[in-house]
Scaffold this motif. Structure first.
Motif, short mmCIF file in Angstrom:
data_model
loop_
_atom_site.label_atom_id
_atom_site.label_comp_id
_atom_site.label_asym_id
_atom_site.label_seq_id
_atom_site.Cartn_x
_atom_site.Cartn_y
_atom_site.Cartn_z
N PRO A 72 40.17 39.32 49.69
CA PRO A 72 39.38 38.19 50.23
C PRO A 72 37.92 38.22 49.80
CG PRO A 72 39.96 39.74 51.97
CD PRO A 72 40.71 40.18 50.76
N ASP A 73 37.36 39.37 49.54
CA ASP A 73 35.94 39.45 49.20
C ASP A 73 35.76 39.32 47.68
OD1 ASP A 73 33.26 39.78 49.06
OD2 ASP A 73 33.22 41.85 49.82
N VAL A 78 35.25 39.94 41.12
CA VAL A 78 34.75 38.98 40.13
C VAL A 78 34.47 39.64 38.78
CG1 VAL A 78 32.75 37.54 39.54
CG2 VAL A 78 33.90 37.25 41.74
N PRO A 79 33.72 40.78 38.71
CA PRO A 79 33.47 41.36 37.38
C PRO A 79 34.75 41.78 36.66
CG PRO A 79 31.94 42.24 39.01
CD PRO A 79 32.98 41.51 39.76
N GLY A 80 35.66 42.39 37.42
CA GLY A 80 36.91 42.82 36.79
C GLY A 80 37.75 41.65 36.30
N GLU A 81 37.78 40.56 37.09
CA GLU A 81 38.56 39.39 36.67
C GLU A 81 37.97 38.75 35.41
OE1 GLU A 81 41.60 37.77 37.98
OE2 GLU A 81 41.55 39.92 38.33
N LEU A 82 36.64 38.67 35.34
CA LEU A 82 36.03 38.10 34.14
C LEU A 82 36.37 38.93 32.91
CD1 LEU A 82 32.50 37.06 35.49
CD2 LEU A 82 34.46 35.58 34.99
N VAL A 105 37.18 31.72 38.94
CA VAL A 105 36.47 32.95 39.30
C VAL A 105 34.96 32.72 39.36
CG1 VAL A 105 35.93 35.30 38.52
CG2 VAL A 105 38.28 34.46 38.41
N LEU A 106 34.42 31.99 38.37
CA LEU A 106 32.98 31.75 38.33
C LEU A 106 32.50 30.94 39.54
CD1 LEU A 106 32.48 31.00 34.53
CD2 LEU A 106 31.74 33.03 35.78
N ARG A 107 33.34 30.03 40.00
CA ARG A 107 32.95 29.21 41.16
C ARG A 107 32.92 30.03 42.45
NH1 ARG A 107 36.23 25.49 38.44
NH2 ARG A 107 38.03 25.99 39.77
N ARG A 108 33.59 31.17 42.47
CA ARG A 108 33.64 32.00 43.68
C ARG A 108 32.76 33.24 43.59
NH1 ARG A 108 37.46 28.77 43.30
NH2 ARG A 108 38.74 28.07 45.07
N ALA A 109 32.03 33.37 42.53
CA ALA A 109 31.14 34.53 42.38
C ALA A 109 30.00 34.45 43.39
CB ALA A 109 30.59 34.60 40.96
N PRO A 110 29.70 35.53 44.12
CA PRO A 110 28.59 35.51 45.09
C PRO A 110 27.26 35.20 44.41
CG PRO A 110 29.98 37.44 45.43
CD PRO A 110 30.42 36.82 44.15
N THR A 111 27.05 35.75 43.23
CA THR A 111 25.84 35.47 42.45
C THR A 111 26.29 35.00 41.07
OG1 THR A 111 25.74 37.76 41.69
CG2 THR A 111 24.47 37.18 43.67
#
Length: 521
Positions: A72-73, A78-82, A105-111
């Protein structure tokens, strides 16, 4: 050479290796589907999707399951998925599923991730394939949040290496287009500032003088000149009491109906009910739209005075026409601009700019007289400037274009037909004040020697009284069946057609068109 194998057939070891990969793929997919049925989208499911997608990134089901199996977090993955998606794009740089997942993935990145890293990915993929439209769209999305000048420089650098890079031209045009607001029109892309327009024209000039036969720069030039094109406007209203029809003619083809701009009409203040239909009889953009008047509007023998008012949603004004009791028809007309007859999309108002481009085309034709893009562009420029003054030069360019491009003779013939029609309207439509106005449709139609084989798809012509089809390859009377729907047709000329030479032609035509005077010789 014929008889040679293009691919070496796999040997036994390679076949066994492929069979093993297929077995593992089927086993992994079966396990994934079972876990989905049981709702067990856990770390094992995530690992299985990674195994399948690393070998074949086009399995959409695995991408969907992977998104459901992620923790969920987003900060945890995010870095691993990219990095994972980057590896999948190395296997298939045009995988729809991989690019969609990367955007997700990019739309859900915290930063927001570092833009240089994303641009570096696009650069690497575009270096391998300059036409990878996924990479171009991703780069455009990144450029939307930054200074577009850097992207213009990037596109310019690619074009300096290869003027045939159509994707780079398209990228440049998209960058110059302003962002549309919900109420902005879809036509054109907004006028360019004079200095920017001059820069783009100089870039195109360098490209066409480098390779006059490459079409990408010529297409870009016509797009640049068509920016900020004037919106369509109503040119003519026509109402006919006998045909019970209201006709509206526009300066350019428009679409009327559900989901498009609204065209409304009132009669004596009451809304005119009924659907608009295209003058061509097909649901596509058209110059002319027709609306049937209700039968109870003026039942015979009553001939009341009728006042029509038509409004076009994108236009600021309305148009009105009054049908008097002693009239069968009435019309309202607006003066038209010469360029609207042939190239209505041109948006550059300064004649000096168009003149300069026409002169550049003339200079290039002295060096490359068979440049197809140059000949077509010069025809469009001359027609936008003054069709009558450049009539002979336009005809000469079209003849040379047909010789230079025999595979597109039909297209060139259509362009020539439009040019002749525009010249004819300009010659006959000028009034005492010099303004050009549309004339009512003639009741005589001459399409002789036009390679017409059938009249299938003929639009409704309720006013047609005489039709000339001489010299056309019409061989069967059934090809003329649509003429039975023309109530006023009185004369038909079919001399020099294969049908006229058949003994039974007169009998078949008399049965098909009993009230028409038919000439076969």
């Amino acid at each position: 050479m014929h008889g040679r194998l293009k691919l070496r057939p796999p040997d036994a070891a390679r076949r066994r290796q492929r069979e093993e990969k297929l077995r593992l793929y089927r086993s992994a997919m079966a396990t994934l589907l079972e876990k989905r049925e049981r709702g067990e989208l856990d770390a094992e499911a995530l690992a299985l999707t990674g195994t399948v997608l690393a070998a074949n990134p086009d399995v959409g089901t695995c991408w969907n399951l992977r998104r459901c199996a992620l923790p969920p977090d987003p900060a945890d993955w995010v870095p691993g998925e990219l990095a994972f998606v980057g590896g999948c794009l190395g296997v298939n740089p045009k995988s729809y599923g991989a690019w969609h997942h990367r955007g997700w993935v990019l739309r859900r990145a915290p930063t927001p991730p570092a833009a240089p890293a994303e641009r570096a990915l696009c650069d690497r993929l575009l270096a391998a394939d300059p036409r990878n439209f996924h990479a171009w769209e991703h780069r455009r999305a990144l450029a939307a949040e930054e200074d577009p000048e850097a992207e213009l420089a990037f596109a310019g650098a690619l074009l300096s290496r290869d003027f045939s890079n159509f994707s780079a031209w398209h990228h440049r045009g998209r960058l110059l287009a302003p962002a549309r607001t919900p109420g902005s029109p879809r036509e054109g892309g907004g006028a360019l500032p004079p200095h920017r327009l001059q820069t783009e024209l100089e870039l195109v000039q360098n490209a066409v003088f480098t390779d006059p036969n490459d079409q990408s720069a010529w297409v870009y030039l016509r797009c640049i000149l068509s920016r900020a094109s004037p919106p369509p406007r109503i040119l003519c209203l026509y109402v006919n009491r006998e045909d019970a029809t209201l006709a509206v003619t526009f300066s350019r083809p428009v679409m009327v109906g559900a989901g498009s701009s609204a065209l409304t009409a009132t009669v004596d203040g009451s809304a005119l009910e009924g659907a608009w239909r295209s003058g061509e009889g097909r649901p596509r953009p058209s110059h002319t739209w027709l609306c049937d008047l209700p039968p109870d509007l003026a039942p015979p023998p009553a001939r009341p005075r009728l006042h029509f008012r038509v409004s076009w949603e994108p236009g600021p004004a309305h148009c009105e026409v009054t049908l008097l009791p002693d009239e069968n028809e009435a019309w309202w007309q607006e003066p038209i601009v010469a360029r609207e007859l042939f190239w209505p999309e041109v948006g550059v108002a300064e004649a000096c700019v168009l003149e300069a481009q026409a002169e550049t085309c003339r200079q290039l034709l002295e060096l490359e007289p068979r440049s197809r893009g140059c000949l077509l562009t010069l025809v469009l420029l001359l027609s936008a400037l003054d069709p009558l003054a450049h009539e002979e030069e336009t005809r000469r360019c079209l003849r040379e274009l047909q010789e230079a491009d025999p595979l597109r003779r039909g297209f060139v013939a259509d362009v020539a037909s439009r040019a002749e029609a525009a010249v004819g309207v300009l010659r006959q439509g000028a009034g005492p004040d010099g303004a050009v106005r549309l004339r009512l449709p003639r009741k005589v139609l001459d399409v002789s020697r036009n390679k017409v084989t059938t009249l299938g798809g003929l639009p409704p012509l309720p006013r047609l009284e005489e039709l000339c089809l001489e010299g056309n390859p019409i061989s069967h009377a059934s090809a003329l069946a649509p003429l039975a729907a023309c109530p006023r047709l009185a004369r038909l000329q079919l001399a020099e057609t294969p049908l006229a030479a058949t003994p039974e032609a007169a009998a078949h035509l008399a049965q098909l068109l009993p009230h028409v005077d038919i000439t076969l010789a």
